[in-house]
Design an enzyme around this catalytic site. Structure first.
Site, PDB file in Angstrom:
ATOM      1  N   ASP A  49       0.810  -1.224   0.000  1.00 53.14           N
ATOM      2  CA  ASP A  49       0.000   0.000   0.000  1.00 53.14           C
ATOM      3  C   ASP A  49       0.845   1.278   0.000  1.00 53.14           C
ATOM      4  O   ASP A  49       0.466   2.287  -0.603  1.00 53.14           O
ATOM      5  CB  ASP A  49      -0.955   0.019   1.209  1.00 53.14           C
ATOM      6  CG  ASP A  49      -2.228  -0.772   0.928  1.00 53.14           C
ATOM      7  OD1 ASP A  49      -2.259  -1.512  -0.077  1.00 53.14           O
ATOM      8  OD2 ASP A  49      -3.199  -0.647   1.711  1.00 53.14           O
ATOM      9  N   ASN A  92      -4.455  -2.155  -4.504  1.00 60.11           N
ATOM     10  CA  ASN A  92      -5.755  -2.230  -3.826  1.00 60.11           C
ATOM     11  C   ASN A  92      -5.749  -1.311  -2.610  1.00 60.11           C
ATOM     12  O   ASN A  92      -6.380  -1.607  -1.597  1.00 60.11           O
ATOM     13  CB  ASN A  92      -6.067  -3.675  -3.426  1.00 60.11           C
ATOM     14  CG  ASN A  92      -7.546  -3.866  -3.115  1.00 60.11           C
ATOM     15  OD1 ASN A  92      -8.344  -2.934  -3.276  1.00 60.11           O
ATOM     16  ND2 ASN A  92      -7.916  -5.042  -2.650  1.00 60.11           N
ATOM     17  N   ASP A 316     -11.544  -2.397  10.765  1.00 62.00           N
ATOM     18  CA  ASP A 316     -10.472  -3.327  10.373  1.00 62.00           C
ATOM     19  C   ASP A 316     -10.161  -4.309  11.507  1.00 62.00           C
ATOM     20  O   ASP A 316     -10.121  -5.524  11.304  1.00 62.00           O
ATOM     21  CB  ASP A 316      -9.193  -2.559   9.992  1.00 62.00           C
ATOM     22  CG  ASP A 316      -9.379  -1.740   8.715  1.00 62.00           C
ATOM     23  OD1 ASP A 316     -10.468  -1.823   8.102  1.00 62.00           O
ATOM     24  OD2 ASP A 316      -8.448  -1.010   8.340  1.00 62.00           O
ATOM     25  N   GLU A 344     -11.377  -5.158   0.849  1.00 60.51           N
ATOM     26  CA  GLU A 344     -10.527  -5.990  -0.010  1.00 60.51           C
ATOM     27  C   GLU A 344     -11.315  -7.124  -0.669  1.00 60.51           C
ATOM     28  O   GLU A 344     -10.981  -7.604  -1.746  1.00 60.51           O
ATOM     29  CB  GLU A 344      -9.363  -6.553   0.802  1.00 60.51           C
ATOM     30  CG  GLU A 344      -8.201  -5.591   1.000  1.00 60.51           C
ATOM     31  CD  GLU A 344      -8.463  -4.490   1.998  1.00 60.51           C
ATOM     32  OE1 GLU A 344      -9.646  -4.193   2.282  1.00 60.51           O
ATOM     33  OE2 GLU A 344      -7.487  -3.893   2.490  1.00 60.51           O
ATOM     34  N   HIS A 389      -5.433  -9.385   3.060  1.00 55.81           N
ATOM     35  CA  HIS A 389      -4.419  -9.515   4.115  1.00 55.81           C
ATOM     36  C   HIS A 389      -5.032  -9.822   5.468  1.00 55.81           C
ATOM     37  O   HIS A 389      -4.511 -10.628   6.241  1.00 55.81           O
ATOM     38  CB  HIS A 389      -3.595  -8.222   4.179  1.00 55.81           C
ATOM     39  CG  HIS A 389      -4.390  -6.959   4.312  1.00 55.81           C
ATOM     40  ND1 HIS A 389      -3.982  -5.885   5.048  1.00 55.81           N
ATOM     41  CD2 HIS A 389      -5.607  -6.586   3.813  1.00 55.81           C
ATOM     42  CE1 HIS A 389      -4.876  -4.927   4.981  1.00 55.81           C
ATOM     43  NE2 HIS A 389      -5.867  -5.329   4.240  1.00 55.81           N
ATOM     44  N   ARG A 390      -6.154  -9.180   5.765  1.00 55.50           N
ATOM     45  CA  ARG A 390      -6.720  -9.375   7.115  1.00 55.50           C
ATOM     46  C   ARG A 390      -7.335 -10.767   7.291  1.00 55.50           C
ATOM     47  O   ARG A 390      -7.340 -11.310   8.388  1.00 55.50           O
ATOM     48  CB  ARG A 390      -7.732  -8.274   7.444  1.00 55.50           C
ATOM     49  CG  ARG A 390      -7.077  -6.923   7.466  1.00 55.50           C
ATOM     50  CD  ARG A 390      -7.820  -5.851   8.205  1.00 55.50           C
ATOM     51  NE  ARG A 390      -7.213  -4.578   7.851  1.00 55.50           N
ATOM     52  CZ  ARG A 390      -6.040  -4.128   8.326  1.00 55.50           C
ATOM     53  NH1 ARG A 390      -5.365  -4.844   9.203  1.00 55.50           N
ATOM     54  NH2 ARG A 390      -5.542  -2.975   7.928  1.00 55.50           N
ATOM     55  N   LYS A 415       0.046  -6.535   1.678  1.00 53.08           N
ATOM     56  CA  LYS A 415      -0.657  -5.248   1.537  1.00 53.08           C
ATOM     57  C   LYS A 415      -0.282  -4.303   2.675  1.00 53.08           C
ATOM     58  O   LYS A 415      -0.063  -3.111   2.450  1.00 53.08           O
ATOM     59  CB  LYS A 415      -2.172  -5.480   1.507  1.00 53.08           C
ATOM     60  CG  LYS A 415      -2.972  -4.208   1.202  1.00 53.08           C
ATOM     61  CD  LYS A 415      -4.456  -4.494   1.077  1.00 53.08           C
ATOM     62  CE  LYS A 415      -5.228  -3.310   0.511  1.00 53.08           C
ATOM     63  NZ  LYS A 415      -5.473  -2.233   1.449  1.00 53.08           N
TER      64      LYS A 415
END
Ligand SMILES: O=C(O)C1=C[C@@H](OP(=O)(O)O)[C@@H](O)[C@H](O)C1
Ligand SMILES: C=C(OP(=O)(O)O)C(=O)O
Length: 653
Positions: A49, A92, A316, A344, A389-390, A415
Site C-alpha cells: 500500500d 488495492n 479493520d 478488499e 491480508h486481514r 498489503k
C-alpha cells in the site's frame, strides 16, 4: 496455490515491535508531498500500500529520497503536483487512490488511476460526486461509480458547501479534507448521511494540523477549512506502529495465554484501532497499556466471554474479533460493519464462509455477523483468503486454539504487513529450551530432538564461539566489552545446512577448538555482548517450533518457553565423555590433555558460568532436570521427548 500450514499451537507470549501504520504512512506521504519544505518521515510502513503511494508521488514530480531503513525525505511541492500527467497504478490501496484522486483533481493535469481488479469493484462514486460539485473533471474509465478514473484539468470554484455521503467509506471525506487546502479558498463539507469509521477522520485532522492546516468541525456533520491555509512541513515526523496490525498479536495473547506485548502503539496513539483492546477487555482478556505499548493476556478464568458489540469505529480490527469469537463461551455478534462488504473482498461473506469451514455456526446480515463457537473445530481445514491480508492474519489465530490449519495465499499479507507470519512465529512457535553445562551432551541431544520433531535448532553456544573467533580475527581483545559487543552486533554469520560460515569462511571446525571454547566463555560473561546477541537468538523462533540449546535459553532468551530442560551430568562423566571424544577425533595421545586436566578445566568453567553476573548458569525453577550421567544419547533424547510429550501433547503425539 501457495499456502502455509500452521501446526496446532497452544501458547502465545512475547513482544512484537509493530511495523508503521498504513493509515498514517500514506497520509504523511501525501501531506509531505503537498507541503512546502522537506519532510523526513521515519518508520514508514514498507508494504504494497505504501509502495503504490510512493511510486505515484514520484510519477507526478514529488522528490522522494531514501535516507535509511524505512526513512524517507520528501521534497514537498508547496502546492499542486508539478507533474501534469501520469498513469498511476494504485493496487488495492484505498488510502492511496482516494486521497490521490482528490489531490490530482485539484492539480490541473491529466491523470489516469487504476488498480487491481478488486479495486475496480470498490466504490469511489461519493468522492467523485463531491469533486464534481466544485467543478473538478473526474470521469469513469470503466464502470460508473468505480475506478479506473481519468482526471482532466478543470477550473475549480468553491461557492457552495460540498455535500457528500459518509456511509460507504470515511476515506472520501479524508480525501476531500486533505486536498482542499490546495485551492487556498474557504471550503465547507457537509455530510448528507451518517459518517462511518469516524476515528479515521480524527487521524486525518490530527495529521493535517501537524502540517499547519486546521479544520473546524461541527459534530460529524460539517467541516470548514478556512481559506489561506497551506501545508508546511513540520520537519521530522515519526509513524506510529500499526494499531490494526496490533490486533492479531493482542488477540493471540488473549487466546494463547500471553502476555503478548506490542510496541509502537499505546495510550498516546492517534489511531482508533487501539480501541480494539477495549473489545478484548469486554471478552475478559487482561489488558495493560503504556504510552507506547499494549499487552494482552488470557482472562484469569481462562475462557473468553461472548460479546455483542457495535464495531463501526474499528472496522479493520473488528475482523480479528470474529475469529477470537471461536474461543468465546457463547455466540458473539459484530454489528454496524456494512463497510466490510466493500473492502478488499466482501469480508462478511468471506468471514462467514471460512469460519463455517472450521465448524462454527455463522449467521450474517447486511451489516452484521454472528459467530457461534463449537466445542471442537475441524482440523487441517484449508482457509481461503480472497487476496485480503486481514483474512490471512485473522485466521492464523485459529492455530492457537490447538487447531492445525492451512492458510492459502499467505503472501497477501504484503498489503500492510509483509513479514506477518515470521512475527507471528516469534510469539507463537513453541520453544523447547535446553540449558546445561558444557559437555553435558545437550548439543547432540537438542539437535536430535529438533530433528525428531521437525523443529528449527538454535545452537546459541555457536554464536558465542563465533563472536570470540570474529573478535580474535579482528584483533579485538576478549575483555574489551564495547569492542566485542560491536563484533557480536554485526556478526556476519550464516548457517547453510550443517555448516557454519563467518564472513563466507567455513569455520565449522575452527569454532570447536578448545581455545575458542574458552574465549566463548569469556565473551559470554560480558553483559553488552549478551544483549547484542539477544534479538538475534530470538529471531530463531519460527514455526513450527524451535529447540534452543544454551545456558540461558529458559531464563533470559525464551523465558516463556513452554518446555524447559536442564540437562546435566556429573563433572566426572562429562570429563570422561570429552576425553573419549578427543580420542574419537584421532588426537594423538601425546597431544591429548589428561583426563584430570579436562576435569579441572570443566570445573573451572562451571564455576565461571555459575558465578557470572549476567545470566548465570543454573536450573530454573520451571525447568525439568535430566541427569545424563547414567544415560546414553538415545536414552537422553528419549527422556527429553517424554517431557515434550507431557508438556505439549498437541504438538507431539
Ligand atoms: O482512512 C483510513 O486510513 C482507513 C479507513 C477505513 O476505511 P473506511 O472509511 O472505508 O471504513 C479503514 O477500513 C481503512 O483500512 C483505512
Ligand atoms: C480496508 C482496508 O484497506 P484500504 O486502505 O485499502 O481501504 C484494510 O486495510 O483493511
Amino acid at each position: 496455490m501457495e499456502h502455509i500450514d500452521l501446526p496446532a499451537l497452544t501458547r502465545a507470549a512475547g513482544t512484537v515491535r509493530l511495523p508503521g501504520s498504513k493509515s498514517i504512512s500514506n497520509r504523511m506521504l501525501l501531506l509531505a508531498a503537498l507541503a512546502q519544505g522537506e519532510t523526513e518521515i521515519r518508520d514508514l510502513l514498507d508494504s504494497d500500500d505504501t509502495k503504490v503511494m510512493l511510486e505515484a508521488l514520484k510519477k507526478v514530480g514529488v522528490g522522494v529520497t531514501v535516507t535509511g531503513v524505512n526513512a524517507y525525505r520528501i521534497t514537498g511541492c508547496g502546492g499542486p503536483f508539478p507533474g501534469k500527467s501520469g498513469d498511476l497504478f494504485m493496487g488495492n490501496a484505498g488510502t492511496a487512490i482516494r486521497p490521490l484522486t482528490a489531490a490530482l483533481a485539484l492539480s490541473g493535469g491529466h491523470y489516469r488511476l487504476s488498480g487491481v481488479p478488486r479495486m475496480h469493484e470498490r466504490p469511489i462514486g461519493d468522492l467523485v460526486d463531491g469533486l464534481r460539485q466544485i467543478g473538478a473533471d473526474v470521469r469513469y474509465a470503466g464502470k460508473d461509480g468505480f475506478p479506473p478514473l481519468e482526471i482532466f484539468p478543470a477550473a475549480v470554484k468553491l461557492a457552495a458547501p460540498i455535500r457528500v455521503r459518509g456511509d460507504v467509506s470515511s476515506q472520501f471525506l479524508t480525501a476531500l479534507l486533505m486536498a482542499l487546502p490546495l485551492t487556498g479558498e474557504t471550503a465547507v463539507i457537509e455530510m448528507t448521511t451518517e459518517l462511518i469509521s469516524k476515528p479515521y477522520i480524527e487521524i486525518t485532522l490530527n495529521l493535517m494540523s501537524r502540517f499547519g492546516v486546521t479544520v473546524e468541525r461541527e459534530g460529524w456533520q460539517r467541516f470548514t477549512l478556512r481559506g489561506g491555509q497551506r501545508y508546511v512541513s513540520p520537519g521530522v515526523v515519526h509513524v506510529e506502529g500499526d494499531a490494526s496490525g496490533a490486533s492479531y498479536f493482542l488477540a493471540a495473547g488473549a487466546i494463547g495465554g500471553g502476555p503478548v506485548r506490542v510496541e509502537g502503539v499505546g495510550r498516546g496513539s492517534i489511531q482508533g484501532d487501539v480501541r480494539f483492546a477495549e473489545a478484548l477487555a469486554v471478552m475478559g482478556a487482561r489488558i495493560e497499556m503504556g504510552e507506547n505499548w499494549i499487552e494482552a493476556s488470557a482472562p484469569a478464568t481462562g475462557k473468553l466471554k461472548a460479546f455483542d458489540l457495535d464495531l463501526n469505529h474499528i472496522p479493520d480490527a473488528a475482523m480479528t474479533l470474529a475469529v477470537a469469537a471461536l474461543f468465546a463461551d457463547g455466540p458473539c455478534t459484530l454489528r454496524n460493519i456494512a463497510s466490510w462488504r466493500v473492502k478488499e473482498t466482501d469480508r462478511i461473506a468471506a468471514m462467514a464462509a471460512e469460519l463455517r469451514k472450521l465448524g462454527a455456526a455463522v449467521e450474517e446480515g447486511a451489516d452484521w455477523i454472528t459467530v457461534a463457537p463449537a466445542p471442537t473445530y475441524s482440523r487441517n481445514a484449508a482457509i481461503d483468503t480472497y487476496d485480503d491480508h486481514r483474512m490471512a492474519m485473522c485466521f492464523s489465530l485459529v492455530a492457537l486454539g490447538g487447531v492445525p490449519l492451512r492458510i492459502n495465499d499467505p503472501k497477501c499479507v504484503a498489503k500492510t504487513f509483509p513479514d506477518y507470519f515470521d512475527r507471528f512465529g516469534r510469539i507463537a512457535a513453541p520453544v523447547i529450551a535446553i540449558d546445561g553445562p558444557s559437555a553435558s551432551g545437550k548439543g547432540t541431544v537438542a539437535q536430535r530432538v529438533a530433528e525428531t520433531l521437525g523443529f528449527h535448532f538454535l545452537d546459541s553456544g555457536a554464536l558465542y564461539r563465533l563472536t570470540a573467533l570474529a573478535a580474535l580475527r579482528a584483533g579485538v581483545a576478549l575483555d574489551d566489552e564495547t569492542g566485542v559487543a560491536a563484533v557480536a552486533a554485526t556478526l556476519p554469520a550464516e548457517f547453510p545446512g550443517d555448516r557454519i560460515l563467518l564472513a563466507g569462511d567455513d569455520v565449522t571446525e575452527a569454532i570447536r577448538a578448545e581455545e575458542i571454547g574458552v574465549g566463548a566463555s569469556k565473551v559470554a560473561a560480558l553483559p553488552a555482548v549478551r544483549t547484542a546477541l539477544l534479538e538475534r537468538q530470538r529471531a530463531y523462533r519460527r514455526l513450527p517450533g524451535l529447540v534452543a540449546d544454551g545456558r540461558d535459553m529458559g531464563s533470559v532468551v525464551f523465558p516463556e518457553a513452554p518446555v524447559k530442560v536442564f540437562l546435566t551430568a556429573s563433572a566426572e562423566a562429562r570429563a570422561e565423555r570429552r576425553h573419549k571424544q578427543l580420542i574419537g577425533k584421532g588426537m594423538p595421545a601425546n597431544m591429548r590433555p589428561l583426563l584430570q586436566d579436562i576435569l579441572q578445566e570443566l570445573r573451572e568453567r562451571d564455576a565461571r558460568d555459575a558465578a557470572r553476573s549476567v545470566a548465570p548458569l543454573k536450573q530454573e525453577e520451571d525447568a525439568e532436570l535430566v541427569d545424563t550421567t547414567p544415560l546414553g544419547i538415545d536414552e537422553a533424547v528419549a527422556a527429553v521427548l517424554d517431557i515434550v510429550r507431557r508438556k505439549l501433547p498437541q504438538v507431539v503425539s
